[in-house]
Design an enzyme around this catalytic site. Sequence first.
Site, PDB file in Angstrom:
ATOM      1  CG  ASP A  18      -2.067   0.958   1.106  1.00  0.00           C
ATOM      2  OD1 ASP A  18      -2.396   1.351  -0.032  1.00  0.00           O
ATOM      3  OD2 ASP A  18      -2.624   1.341   2.147  1.00  0.00           O
ATOM      4  CG  ASN A  66      -8.041  -1.576  -4.957  1.00  0.00           C
ATOM      5  OD1 ASN A  66      -7.112  -2.387  -4.855  1.00  0.00           O
ATOM      6  ND2 ASN A  66      -8.244  -0.652  -4.022  1.00  0.00           N
ATOM      7  NE  ARG A 192      -7.270   0.681   5.857  1.00  0.00           N
ATOM      8  CZ  ARG A 192      -7.210   2.000   6.073  1.00  0.00           C
ATOM      9  NH1 ARG A 192      -7.506   2.508   7.239  1.00  0.00           N
ATOM     10  NH2 ARG A 192      -6.884   2.821   5.089  1.00  0.00           N
TER      11      ARG A 192
HETATM   12  C1  IPE Z   1      -5.204  -2.626  -0.087  1.00  0.00           C
HETATM   13  O1  IPE Z   1      -4.965  -1.283  -0.282  1.00  0.00           O
HETATM   14  C2  IPE Z   1      -5.355  -3.337  -1.408  1.00  0.00           C
HETATM   15  C3  IPE Z   1      -4.135  -3.426  -2.219  1.00  0.00           C
HETATM   16  C4  IPE Z   1      -2.936  -3.073  -1.868  1.00  0.00           C
HETATM   17  C5  IPE Z   1      -4.340  -3.993  -3.527  1.00  0.00           C
HETATM   18  P1  IPE Z   1      -6.152  -0.214  -0.297  1.00  0.00           P
HETATM   19  O2  IPE Z   1      -5.510   1.115  -0.452  1.00  0.00           O
HETATM   20  O3  IPE Z   1      -7.165  -0.589  -1.292  1.00  0.00           O
HETATM   21  O4  IPE Z   1      -6.775  -0.397   1.166  1.00  0.00           O
HETATM   22  P2  IPE Z   1      -7.532   0.631   2.101  1.00  0.00           P
HETATM   23  O5  IPE Z   1      -8.606   1.273   1.273  1.00  0.00           O
HETATM   24  O6  IPE Z   1      -6.543   1.622   2.582  1.00  0.00           O
HETATM   25  O7  IPE Z   1      -8.063  -0.198   3.224  1.00  0.00           O
HETATM   26  C1  IPE Z   2      -1.725   0.432  -3.350  1.00  0.00           C
HETATM   27  O1  IPE Z   2      -1.500   1.806  -3.333  1.00  0.00           O
HETATM   28  C2  IPE Z   2      -1.968  -0.093  -4.739  1.00  0.00           C
HETATM   29  C3  IPE Z   2      -3.365  -0.478  -5.009  1.00  0.00           C
HETATM   30  C4  IPE Z   2      -4.354  -0.444  -4.166  1.00  0.00           C
HETATM   31  C5  IPE Z   2      -3.663  -0.935  -6.348  1.00  0.00           C
HETATM   32  P1  IPE Z   2      -2.692   2.847  -3.218  1.00  0.00           P
HETATM   33  O2  IPE Z   2      -3.114   3.259  -4.580  1.00  0.00           O
HETATM   34  O3  IPE Z   2      -3.788   2.329  -2.354  1.00  0.00           O
HETATM   35  O4  IPE Z   2      -1.952   4.053  -2.512  1.00  0.00           O
HETATM   36  P2  IPE Z   2      -2.519   4.994  -1.361  1.00  0.00           P
HETATM   37  O5  IPE Z   2      -2.959   4.115  -0.231  1.00  0.00           O
HETATM   38  O6  IPE Z   2      -3.654   5.767  -1.954  1.00  0.00           O
HETATM   39  O7  IPE Z   2      -1.359   5.843  -0.982  1.00  0.00           O
HETATM   40 MG    MG Z   3      -4.111   2.460  -0.360  1.00  0.00          MG
END
Ligand code: IPE
Ligand code: IPE
Ligand code: MG
Length: 246
Positions: A18, A66, A192
């Site tokens: 993340d 996502n 989480r």
């Molecule tokens: C978790 O990240 C899913 C992936 C890394 C693919 P998210 O950015 O989607 O999770 P939340 O929304 O912070 O819980």
């Molecule tokens: C994780 O990075 C990658 C995916 C969920 C695909 P994020 O895109 O969730 O990055 P943040 O959490 O917004 O920084």
């Molecule tokens: Mg994220």
Amino acid sequence: MGRLEPASIPRHVAIIPDGNGRWAESRGLARNEGHSRGTEVVREIVRAAHELGIKQLTIYAFSMENWDRPQDEIDAIMGLLSRYIRHETDELEKNGVRVQTIGRLDMLSPKLQRAIRGLEKRTAGNDEMLLIFALSYSGRSELVDAMRGIAREVESGRLDPEAIEEKDIREHLYAPDLPDPDLLIRTGVEHRISNFMLWQLAYTELWITDALWPDFTKRDLVDAIHAYQQRERRFGRTGAQVRKGS
Ligand code: IPE
Ligand code: IPE
Ligand code: MG
């Protein structure tokens, strides 16, 4: 490998990578630049995991939730996935890495589904390391799909509801033969699970870092494994029982 204990490298490491968006935003870049850099880091960490002797590596690449992101961000991530497959197949093949996927892949474009099936097929005979991408994945959806499979078996008379055990649920997961993760790494601050492997993480060791995924390095992976090696996994027993090996 330095300070790592080669005999207790976690067999299965799972990663929630993340922080791509925040990494980009903090530099005044578009979020997609973060995903692009994040894909490079996936490449580096897959190589590092292989060098460290990790046998199974699961990476949460895209969650069911996502799909609710802006369409242009979804398109960019899907484009990066296609590019990853095009560019990495040869190296994965050369390093003996077998690739599998878990998730509701039917939600991906037919072209990407074909590319994924092609990569899985080309690497099917490899056994150095198993690399699993959780794609269009949600732990709850996986359990819903497992329940549907079990219900079908009950309906057809092949399974008695009173005889259902944990192993029946496991057999209906997307990758039934995959052992539970020993270690879960989450980058990007948040403490989480975000709907990842809800069944499989029951006794997994958690390691969370503030490092955003685009900044994650082999050094961080070594730190995570080092921390894992200091843990006492008790599985509900007492420390004394575990140390006695009973
Ligand atoms: C978790 O990240 C899913 C992936 C890394 C693919 P998210 O950015 O989607 O999770 P939340 O929304 O912070 O819980
Ligand atoms: C994780 O990075 C990658 C995916 C969920 C695909 P994020 O895109 O969730 O990055 P943040 O959490 O917004 O920084
Ligand atoms: Mg994220």
